[in-house]
Design an enzyme around this catalytic site. Structure first.
Site, PDB file in Angstrom:
ATOM      1  N   ASN A   7       0.875  -1.176   0.000  1.00 26.79           N
ATOM      2  CA  ASN A   7       0.000   0.000   0.000  1.00 26.79           C
ATOM      3  C   ASN A   7       0.913   1.227   0.000  1.00 26.79           C
ATOM      4  O   ASN A   7       1.457   1.598   1.036  1.00 26.79           O
ATOM      5  CB  ASN A   7      -0.872  -0.055   1.261  1.00 26.79           C
ATOM      6  CG  ASN A   7      -1.813   1.135   1.363  1.00 26.79           C
ATOM      7  OD1 ASN A   7      -1.759   2.050   0.547  1.00 26.79           O
ATOM      8  ND2 ASN A   7      -2.662   1.121   2.374  1.00 26.79           N
ATOM      9  N   LYS A  14       3.160   0.733   3.220  1.00 22.76           N
ATOM     10  CA  LYS A  14       2.876  -0.337   4.180  1.00 22.76           C
ATOM     11  C   LYS A  14       2.968  -1.656   3.428  1.00 22.76           C
ATOM     12  O   LYS A  14       2.563  -1.728   2.266  1.00 22.76           O
ATOM     13  CB  LYS A  14       1.452  -0.180   4.741  1.00 22.76           C
ATOM     14  CG  LYS A  14       1.317   0.971   5.705  1.00 22.76           C
ATOM     15  CD  LYS A  14      -0.068   0.946   6.346  1.00 22.76           C
ATOM     16  CE  LYS A  14      -0.420   2.320   6.862  1.00 22.76           C
ATOM     17  NZ  LYS A  14      -1.817   2.669   6.724  1.00 22.76           N
ATOM     18  N   ARG A  90      -2.610  -2.125  -3.371  1.00 22.12           N
ATOM     19  CA  ARG A  90      -3.803  -1.318  -3.145  1.00 22.12           C
ATOM     20  C   ARG A  90      -3.695  -0.101  -4.071  1.00 22.12           C
ATOM     21  O   ARG A  90      -2.710   0.634  -4.042  1.00 22.12           O
ATOM     22  CB  ARG A  90      -3.851  -0.833  -1.700  1.00 22.12           C
ATOM     23  CG  ARG A  90      -5.029   0.070  -1.477  1.00 22.12           C
ATOM     24  CD  ARG A  90      -4.853   0.938  -0.281  1.00 22.12           C
ATOM     25  NE  ARG A  90      -6.018   1.781  -0.128  1.00 22.12           N
ATOM     26  CZ  ARG A  90      -6.014   2.915   0.545  1.00 22.12           C
ATOM     27  NH1 ARG A  90      -4.908   3.346   1.113  1.00 22.12           N
ATOM     28  NH2 ARG A  90      -7.111   3.620   0.641  1.00 22.12           N
ATOM     29  N   HIS A 179     -12.833   3.151   0.235  1.00 26.33           N
ATOM     30  CA  HIS A 179     -12.831   2.126   1.296  1.00 26.33           C
ATOM     31  C   HIS A 179     -13.520   0.838   0.824  1.00 26.33           C
ATOM     32  O   HIS A 179     -13.982   0.043   1.635  1.00 26.33           O
ATOM     33  CB  HIS A 179     -13.586   2.592   2.570  1.00 26.33           C
ATOM     34  CG  HIS A 179     -12.917   3.685   3.336  1.00 26.33           C
ATOM     35  ND1 HIS A 179     -13.635   4.674   3.971  1.00 26.33           N
ATOM     36  CD2 HIS A 179     -11.611   3.934   3.581  1.00 26.33           C
ATOM     37  CE1 HIS A 179     -12.794   5.496   4.583  1.00 26.33           C
ATOM     38  NE2 HIS A 179     -11.566   5.080   4.361  1.00 26.33           N
ATOM     39  N   ARG A 240     -11.669  16.050   7.546  1.00 27.12           N
ATOM     40  CA  ARG A 240     -12.451  16.421   6.357  1.00 27.12           C
ATOM     41  C   ARG A 240     -13.844  16.906   6.764  1.00 27.12           C
ATOM     42  O   ARG A 240     -14.452  16.338   7.679  1.00 27.12           O
ATOM     43  CB  ARG A 240     -12.608  15.234   5.409  1.00 27.12           C
ATOM     44  CG  ARG A 240     -11.315  14.735   4.817  1.00 27.12           C
ATOM     45  CD  ARG A 240     -11.590  13.672   3.750  1.00 27.12           C
ATOM     46  NE  ARG A 240     -10.367  13.068   3.277  1.00 27.12           N
ATOM     47  CZ  ARG A 240     -10.084  11.771   3.376  1.00 27.12           C
ATOM     48  NH1 ARG A 240     -10.949  10.926   3.907  1.00 27.12           N
ATOM     49  NH2 ARG A 240      -8.942  11.311   2.907  1.00 27.12           N
ATOM     50  N   GLY A 330     -10.708   2.057  13.013  1.00 26.82           N
ATOM     51  CA  GLY A 330     -10.229   2.498  14.329  1.00 26.82           C
ATOM     52  C   GLY A 330     -11.314   2.834  15.333  1.00 26.82           C
ATOM     53  O   GLY A 330     -11.372   2.250  16.423  1.00 26.82           O
ATOM     54  N   LEU A 331     -12.179   3.749  14.979  1.00 26.45           N
ATOM     55  CA  LEU A 331     -13.216   4.204  15.907  1.00 26.45           C
ATOM     56  C   LEU A 331     -14.341   3.164  16.018  1.00 26.45           C
ATOM     57  O   LEU A 331     -14.803   2.848  17.116  1.00 26.45           O
ATOM     58  CB  LEU A 331     -13.761   5.545  15.391  1.00 26.45           C
ATOM     59  CG  LEU A 331     -14.797   6.261  16.213  1.00 26.45           C
ATOM     60  CD1 LEU A 331     -14.211   6.762  17.514  1.00 26.45           C
ATOM     61  CD2 LEU A 331     -15.344   7.452  15.417  1.00 26.45           C
ATOM     62  N   GLY A 332     -14.775   2.637  14.880  1.00 30.45           N
ATOM     63  CA  GLY A 332     -15.863   1.661  14.869  1.00 30.45           C
ATOM     64  C   GLY A 332     -15.527   0.403  15.657  1.00 30.45           C
ATOM     65  O   GLY A 332     -16.386  -0.178  16.331  1.00 30.45           O
ATOM     66  N   GLU A 383      -8.121  -5.259   5.177  1.00 33.62           N
ATOM     67  CA  GLU A 383      -7.995  -4.961   3.751  1.00 33.62           C
ATOM     68  C   GLU A 383      -6.857  -5.756   3.117  1.00 33.62           C
ATOM     69  O   GLU A 383      -6.955  -6.166   1.960  1.00 33.62           O
ATOM     70  CB  GLU A 383      -7.767  -3.453   3.565  1.00 33.62           C
ATOM     71  CG  GLU A 383      -9.036  -2.662   3.867  1.00 33.62           C
ATOM     72  CD  GLU A 383      -8.795  -1.203   4.219  1.00 33.62           C
ATOM     73  OE1 GLU A 383      -8.253  -0.957   5.311  1.00 33.62           O
ATOM     74  OE2 GLU A 383      -9.141  -0.329   3.418  1.00 33.62           O
TER      75      GLU A 383
HETATM   76  P1  ADP Z   1      -7.186   5.559   9.077  1.00 30.10           P
HETATM   77  O1  ADP Z   1      -6.807   4.179   8.557  1.00 30.10           O
HETATM   78  O2  ADP Z   1      -8.244   6.248   8.307  1.00 30.10           O
HETATM   79  O3  ADP Z   1      -6.023   6.428   9.427  1.00 30.10           O
HETATM   80  P2  ADP Z   1      -8.015   4.121  11.466  1.00 30.10           P
HETATM   81  O4  ADP Z   1      -8.982   3.125  10.985  1.00 30.10           O
HETATM   82  O5  ADP Z   1      -6.681   3.662  11.915  1.00 30.10           O
HETATM   83  O6  ADP Z   1      -7.894   5.326  10.459  1.00 30.10           O
HETATM   84  O7  ADP Z   1      -8.718   4.898  12.684  1.00 30.10           O
HETATM   85  C1  ADP Z   1      -8.085   5.948  13.331  1.00 30.10           C
HETATM   86  C2  ADP Z   1      -9.101   6.601  14.265  1.00 30.10           C
HETATM   87  O8  ADP Z   1      -9.621   5.625  15.168  1.00 30.10           O
HETATM   88  C3  ADP Z   1      -8.460   7.687  15.102  1.00 30.10           C
HETATM   89  O9  ADP Z   1      -9.235   8.856  15.100  1.00 30.10           O
HETATM   90  C4  ADP Z   1      -8.444   7.082  16.472  1.00 30.10           C
HETATM   91  O10 ADP Z   1      -8.619   8.033  17.462  1.00 30.10           O
HETATM   92  C5  ADP Z   1      -9.632   6.145  16.470  1.00 30.10           C
HETATM   93  N1  ADP Z   1      -9.427   5.160  17.517  1.00 30.10           N
HETATM   94  C6  ADP Z   1      -8.511   4.187  17.554  1.00 30.10           C
HETATM   95  N2  ADP Z   1      -8.589   3.518  18.744  1.00 30.10           N
HETATM   96  C7  ADP Z   1      -9.568   4.123  19.469  1.00 30.10           C
HETATM   97  C8  ADP Z   1     -10.118   3.929  20.764  1.00 30.10           C
HETATM   98  N3  ADP Z   1      -9.663   2.977  21.569  1.00 30.10           N
HETATM   99  N4  ADP Z   1     -11.123   4.746  21.147  1.00 30.10           N
HETATM  100  C9  ADP Z   1     -11.576   5.708  20.348  1.00 30.10           C
HETATM  101  N5  ADP Z   1     -11.080   5.953  19.126  1.00 30.10           N
HETATM  102  C10 ADP Z   1     -10.097   5.172  18.680  1.00 30.10           C
END
Ligand code: ADP
Length: 395
Positions: A7, A14, A90, A179, A240, A330-332, A383
């Site tokens: 990637n 990566k 990717r 995505h 964004r 990350g957040l999900g 991915e």
């Molecule tokens: P990308 O690949 O788009 O950079 P990620 O899927 O790695 O993003 O997600 C990054 C986001 O997920 C960041 O904003 C981070 O704060 C959030 N995140 C990761 N771990 C946690 C957590 N334990 N609690 C809340 N948010 C989190």
């Protein structure tokens, strides 16, 4: 077969080497600051980490170092480059040409060059990565896996904007969505977890990371997604803006004396939860600030949850009902609080999240109450595995 997944970003790369016999990751890593001073490679093999600091002026030099490290007597995982059966890349934008992954040949390279106009920041490093592999490991088949491909099943009434149709014909301005590899992966996993054929599922997949998008997936096909012509459309994200009244853009340009390029940069890098909160683009920092009573941080979280909820409602209409809502990225995957805020009040879809089950972080789980009809799932995205699987299938 062993597959190298790459990637390539503008100044980073990566990689993951996967053994597709048993789908294990043999090694993975990251090269940072390519083309700038202070380049370095961080290589991981199991629990071991090796850092190599070395000036790398191009993606070719970076990939050469990755290959060297993979066969290194001490830190390597293969005895020779001949063990690499294929490379999966990717690629961010495949335009309308690519609705699936493809084996790379001269014709594909020409088509990728044509897509540069649509993704001027993302596609050039992807192309550089492919060219570097062609030089460094000639004869090893290479496959391109596109972020946009999965969404090519959207119907025209979903992807055409309310602009003169000639602009679509002339400049290919339409919704593409991104995505896609992640939305596809979690849809397939969701069907497996729900124990139903993918062809009989109606899913809303929420990829909530620093970049965030949602997709409406029916029978394994994307019908609609929140990102658009570029990844700027849709949800408010880390930096964004997401959806705006388009007139705001020219208004800001005039007031703040911004060029078109500066405006684009502003909307991609200075807005979103960072702009609203004034705290950070990282949701962890924002959750912390909100808990400490920061009003703007709380507002940013409220807007984000509200945005996701609005899209879920809209996509339930697109899908004619929902069997599952998936949280990933990350957040999900990691924020029970955000999942709770988003799903509260979705009882009309028979969404009922179990607070105990919702405590999960970073692993697969069904977090719905027993008996709830619409299941809510947490599925860590993968991915790289999706790219490697497509690569093996095509090769
Ligand atoms: P990308 O690949 O788009 O950079 P990620 O899927 O790695 O993003 O997600 C990054 C986001 O997920 C960041 O904003 C981070 O704060 C959030 N995140 C990761 N771990 C946690 C957590 N334990 N609690 C809340 N948010 C989190």
């Amino acid at each position: 077969m062993k597959v190298l997944v790459l990637n390539c970003g503008s100044s980073s790369l990566k990689y993951q080497l996967m053994d597709m016999e048993d789908k294990t990751v043999l090694a993975k890593g990251l090269v940072e600051r390519i083309g700038i001073t202070g380049s370095r490679l961080t290589h991981r093999r199991g629990e071991e980490t090796k850092v190599v600091a070395q000036e790398l002026s191009s993606h070719r030099e970076a990939i050469a170092l990755v290959l060297e490290t993979l066969v290194d007597a001490q830190y390597g995982v293969i005895s020779g480059l001949g063990e690499i059966g294929a490379v999966g890349h990717r690629v961010v934008h495949g335009g309308e040409k690519f609705a699936a992954s493809v084996l790379i040949d001269a014709e594909v390279m020409a088509a990728l060059a044509e897509c540069v106009e649509l993704a001027p920041l993302h596609n050039p490093p992807n192309i550089m990565g492919i060219e570097a592999c062609q030089k460094l490991i000639p004869g090893v088949p290479q496959v391109a896996v596109f972020d946009t491909a999965f969404h090519q099943t959207m119907p025209p009434y979903a992807y055409i904007y309310g602009l003169p149709y000639e602009l679509y014909e002339k400049y290919k301005i339409r919704k593409y969505g991104f995505h896609g590899t992640s939305h596809k992966y979690v849809s397939i996993r969701a069907a497996e977890i729900l124990g139903r054929p993918l062809s009989e599922t109606r899913l809303i997949t929420c990829h909530l990371g620093n970049g965030a998008s949602i997709a409406a997936v029916k029978g394994g096909k994307s019908l609609e997604t929140s990102m658009g012509f570029t990844p700027l459309e849709g949800l408010m994200m880390g930096t964004r803006s997401g959806d705006l009244d388009p007139a705001i853009v020219s208004f800001i340009m005039e007031k703040e004396k911004l060029s078109a390029e500066e405006a684009n940069d502003f909307l991609n890098k200075k807005c979103g939860v960072l702009g609203v909160s004034g705290v950070s683009s990282d949701f962890r920092d924002i959750e912390e600030a909100a808990a400490a009573g920061n009003f703007r941080a709380q507002l940013a979280l409220d807007i984000f949850a509200y945005d996701v909820k609005k899209y879920i409602g809209a996509y339930a209409a697109v899908l004619d009902g929902v069997d599952g809502i998936v949280f990933t990225a990350g957040l999900g995957e990691n924020s029970p609080e955000m999942r709770e805020s988003i799903t509260a009040g979705l009882g009309y879809l028979d969404v009922q999240v179990d607070p105990e089950k919702n405590k999960v972080r970073g692993r697969e789980a069904d977090i719905s109450r027993d008996g709830a009809r619409c299941r809510v799932l947490v599925i860590p995205t993968n991915e790289e595995l999706m790219i490697a699987q497509d690569t093996v299938e095509i090769v």
